[in-house]
Design an enzyme around this catalytic site. Sequence first.
Site, PDB file in Angstrom:
ATOM      1  N   PRO A  89       0.789  -1.231   0.000  1.00  0.00           N
ATOM      2  CA  PRO A  89       0.000   0.000   0.000  1.00  0.00           C
ATOM      3  C   PRO A  89       0.824   1.285   0.000  1.00  0.00           C
ATOM      4  O   PRO A  89       0.255   2.355  -0.126  1.00  0.00           O
ATOM      5  CB  PRO A  89      -0.815  -0.125   1.291  1.00  0.00           C
ATOM      6  CG  PRO A  89       0.010  -0.989   2.182  1.00  0.00           C
ATOM      7  CD  PRO A  89       0.733  -1.938   1.296  1.00  0.00           C
ATOM      8  N   GLY A  90       2.141   1.225   0.187  1.00  0.00           N
ATOM      9  CA  GLY A  90       2.906   2.440  -0.067  1.00  0.00           C
ATOM     10  C   GLY A  90       3.798   2.960   1.040  1.00  0.00           C
ATOM     11  O   GLY A  90       4.411   4.018   0.877  1.00  0.00           O
ATOM     12  N   TRP A  92       6.737   1.984   2.140  1.00  0.00           N
ATOM     13  CA  TRP A  92       8.163   2.097   1.784  1.00  0.00           C
ATOM     14  C   TRP A  92       8.390   3.336   0.912  1.00  0.00           C
ATOM     15  O   TRP A  92       9.380   4.045   1.075  1.00  0.00           O
ATOM     16  CB  TRP A  92       8.635   0.835   1.041  1.00  0.00           C
ATOM     17  CG  TRP A  92       9.052  -0.273   1.964  1.00  0.00           C
ATOM     18  CD1 TRP A  92       8.549  -0.515   3.212  1.00  0.00           C
ATOM     19  CD2 TRP A  92      10.051  -1.273   1.739  1.00  0.00           C
ATOM     20  NE1 TRP A  92       9.173  -1.611   3.765  1.00  0.00           N
ATOM     21  CE2 TRP A  92      10.091  -2.097   2.881  1.00  0.00           C
ATOM     22  CE3 TRP A  92      10.903  -1.557   0.686  1.00  0.00           C
ATOM     23  CZ2 TRP A  92      10.963  -3.188   2.994  1.00  0.00           C
ATOM     24  CZ3 TRP A  92      11.779  -2.646   0.793  1.00  0.00           C
ATOM     25  CH2 TRP A  92      11.803  -3.443   1.941  1.00  0.00           C
ATOM     26  N   ASP A 110       3.425  -1.712  -8.828  1.00  0.00           N
ATOM     27  CA  ASP A 110       2.689  -2.815  -8.204  1.00  0.00           C
ATOM     28  C   ASP A 110       1.706  -3.409  -9.199  1.00  0.00           C
ATOM     29  O   ASP A 110       1.137  -2.689 -10.023  1.00  0.00           O
ATOM     30  CB  ASP A 110       1.954  -2.368  -6.937  1.00  0.00           C
ATOM     31  CG  ASP A 110       1.762  -3.530  -5.976  1.00  0.00           C
ATOM     32  OD1 ASP A 110       2.468  -3.580  -4.944  1.00  0.00           O
ATOM     33  OD2 ASP A 110       0.925  -4.417  -6.269  1.00  0.00           O
ATOM     34  N   ILE A 172      17.441  17.899 -13.142  1.00  0.00           N
ATOM     35  CA  ILE A 172      17.305  16.859 -12.119  1.00  0.00           C
ATOM     36  C   ILE A 172      18.343  15.760 -12.292  1.00  0.00           C
ATOM     37  O   ILE A 172      19.088  15.442 -11.388  1.00  0.00           O
ATOM     38  CB  ILE A 172      15.897  16.235 -12.160  1.00  0.00           C
ATOM     39  CG1 ILE A 172      14.860  17.320 -11.942  1.00  0.00           C
ATOM     40  CG2 ILE A 172      15.765  15.168 -11.085  1.00  0.00           C
ATOM     41  CD1 ILE A 172      13.454  16.865 -12.120  1.00  0.00           C
ATOM     42  N   ASP A 192       9.943  -5.236  -1.743  1.00  0.00           N
ATOM     43  CA  ASP A 192       9.271  -5.895  -0.611  1.00  0.00           C
ATOM     44  C   ASP A 192       8.192  -6.815  -1.180  1.00  0.00           C
ATOM     45  O   ASP A 192       7.191  -7.083  -0.538  1.00  0.00           O
ATOM     46  CB  ASP A 192       8.641  -4.790   0.260  1.00  0.00           C
ATOM     47  CG  ASP A 192       8.254  -5.279   1.642  1.00  0.00           C
ATOM     48  OD1 ASP A 192       8.826  -6.277   2.094  1.00  0.00           O
ATOM     49  OD2 ASP A 192       7.368  -4.661   2.260  1.00  0.00           O
ATOM     50  N   LYS A 256      13.204  -8.521  -0.090  1.00  0.00           N
ATOM     51  CA  LYS A 256      12.680  -9.391   0.970  1.00  0.00           C
ATOM     52  C   LYS A 256      12.655 -10.830   0.475  1.00  0.00           C
ATOM     53  O   LYS A 256      12.259 -11.103  -0.651  1.00  0.00           O
ATOM     54  CB  LYS A 256      11.253  -8.968   1.323  1.00  0.00           C
ATOM     55  CG  LYS A 256      10.560  -9.979   2.241  1.00  0.00           C
ATOM     56  CD  LYS A 256       9.317  -9.451   2.848  1.00  0.00           C
ATOM     57  CE  LYS A 256       8.164  -9.391   1.861  1.00  0.00           C
ATOM     58  NZ  LYS A 256       6.991  -8.784   2.480  1.00  0.00           N
TER      59      LYS A 256
HETATM   60  C1  LIG Z   1       4.143  -6.887   1.261  1.00  0.00           C
HETATM   61  S1  LIG Z   1       3.470  -5.904  -0.039  1.00  0.00           S
HETATM   62  C2  LIG Z   1       4.548  -4.513  -0.087  1.00  0.00           C
HETATM   63  C3  LIG Z   1       4.358  -3.538   1.043  1.00  0.00           C
HETATM   64  C4  LIG Z   1       5.049  -2.223   0.757  1.00  0.00           C
HETATM   65  N1  LIG Z   1       6.498  -2.362   0.780  1.00  0.00           N
HETATM   66  C5  LIG Z   1       4.684  -1.168   1.778  1.00  0.00           C
HETATM   67  O1  LIG Z   1       5.536  -0.762   2.528  1.00  0.00           O
HETATM   68  O2  LIG Z   1       3.534  -0.719   1.783  1.00  0.00           O
HETATM   69  C6  LIG Z   1       3.958  -6.821  -1.453  1.00  0.00           C
HETATM   70  C7  LIG Z   1       3.448  -6.238  -2.764  1.00  0.00           C
HETATM   71  O3  LIG Z   1       4.113  -6.882  -3.849  1.00  0.00           O
HETATM   72  C8  LIG Z   1       3.232  -6.812  -4.966  1.00  0.00           C
HETATM   73  N2  LIG Z   1       3.630  -7.729  -6.041  1.00  0.00           N
HETATM   74  C9  LIG Z   1       3.658  -9.085  -5.986  1.00  0.00           C
HETATM   75  N3  LIG Z   1       4.031  -9.597  -7.169  1.00  0.00           N
HETATM   76  C10 LIG Z   1       4.249  -8.553  -8.006  1.00  0.00           C
HETATM   77  C11 LIG Z   1       4.650  -8.443  -9.376  1.00  0.00           C
HETATM   78  N4  LIG Z   1       4.892  -9.533 -10.115  1.00  0.00           N
HETATM   79  N5  LIG Z   1       4.787  -7.210  -9.922  1.00  0.00           N
HETATM   80  C12 LIG Z   1       4.530  -6.106  -9.178  1.00  0.00           C
HETATM   81  N6  LIG Z   1       4.139  -6.146  -7.882  1.00  0.00           N
HETATM   82  C13 LIG Z   1       3.996  -7.351  -7.284  1.00  0.00           C
HETATM   83  C14 LIG Z   1       1.899  -7.196  -4.339  1.00  0.00           C
HETATM   84  O4  LIG Z   1       0.822  -6.794  -5.158  1.00  0.00           O
HETATM   85  C15 LIG Z   1       1.954  -6.482  -2.990  1.00  0.00           C
HETATM   86  O5  LIG Z   1       1.264  -5.258  -3.026  1.00  0.00           O
END
Ligand SMILES: C[S@@+](CC[C@H](N)C(=O)[O-])C[C@H]1O[C@@H](n2cnc3c(N)ncnc32)[C@H](O)[C@@H]1O
Length: 311
Positions: A89-90, A92, A110, A172, A192, A256
């Site tokens: 959700p954002g 990071w 994402d 930039i 992540d 991760k």
């Molecule tokens: C644990 S969450 C990340 C949380 C984020 N770092 C934060 O701080 O809010 C993992 C994310 O990886 C995304 N994801 C998984 N596989 C993906 C892919 N192939 N391409 C892009 N995003 C992907 C998922 O949709 C999910 O939203």
Amino acid sequence: MLLSLRYNINVSSYILNRANIFLYNTYRYNSNSQNRWLQRNSNDIYTREAKLKNWRSRAAFKLVELDDKFNLFHKKSKIQNILDLGFAPGSWSQVARSKTHPKSIIMGIDILPCKPIEGVHALQANILSKKTHDMIRLFFNEKFNLNEDDDLDQNLGYLDKSYMDTNNNDNITTNLNDSDTKHYPIDLIISDMYVPYPKDFENSNITSNLTNMPYYRLMNTSGVAIRDHLQSVDLCDAALVTAIDLLRPNGNFVCKLYTGKEEHLFKKRLQKVFRKVSKFKPDSSRSMSKEVYYVGIGKKNDIDKLDVFTT
Ligand SMILES: C[S@@+](CC[C@H](N)C(=O)[O-])C[C@H]1O[C@@H](n2cnc3c(N)ncnc32)[C@H](O)[C@@H]1O
């Protein structure tokens, strides 16, 4: 007497049935482990602190700790191009925005739709696709040319134009003419990523709302360690391929991993790409979770992708 007993039994079973229906409706989408996860989260100090700071999830603290240890972000001394993989959700991206120079460019990718963070560009795309890599490169190179009518903007992303406009006057990226910088425009990749939702939720109508309701977001892992591990290795490899394709020589990388039997193989691949590789478990990462973070410092020159993925 008999009549009243039967009446009482009927009433109690009616109440019980109603209660069951209520419980069924309330929890039909939540397995026991998901309930335990929600319960744990509401008691968790990092979750509460994240809400106070307006961060979209407690994951923010993991990146703060990673930065404290590995000095990933530069607020004053450097302008950085940063790619946040699996940004929804954002939190990071929020941390990256707050810890970097105002002219640093941050892009979140994402596969799920997610409300963009202020000052962060976002694309809804699958990082496993080569086309996504091309779009990221295009964005970092040609960002000044994107406008409302671009297909890229219309169909795929939410490029934060207000933020770009305020930065447009200055130079930039100072060395855009350098062909290396054009081909490898990113200074830091943070990933992540993990598969978005447990299987049970795939066909339910509540999934699409959850990325924008971070505090009620469901856990990502399935609880089946081997499945979690192998899926995680696949996404780490996808992040590593992105680094080989887009990260500049000397650039840095965080990703991760859910640990398991193939971890040492992934570490070997990382060591072929980065001069220094470290493993780190932040305090804010739950001790019972199998997640760890791998950090690659200093991308080597002239990486041969085939060699990296041949063991
Ligand atoms: C644990 S969450 C990340 C949380 C984020 N770092 C934060 O701080 O809010 C993992 C994310 O990886 C995304 N994801 C998984 N596989 C993906 C892919 N192939 N391409 C892009 N995003 C992907 C998922 O949709 C999910 O939203």
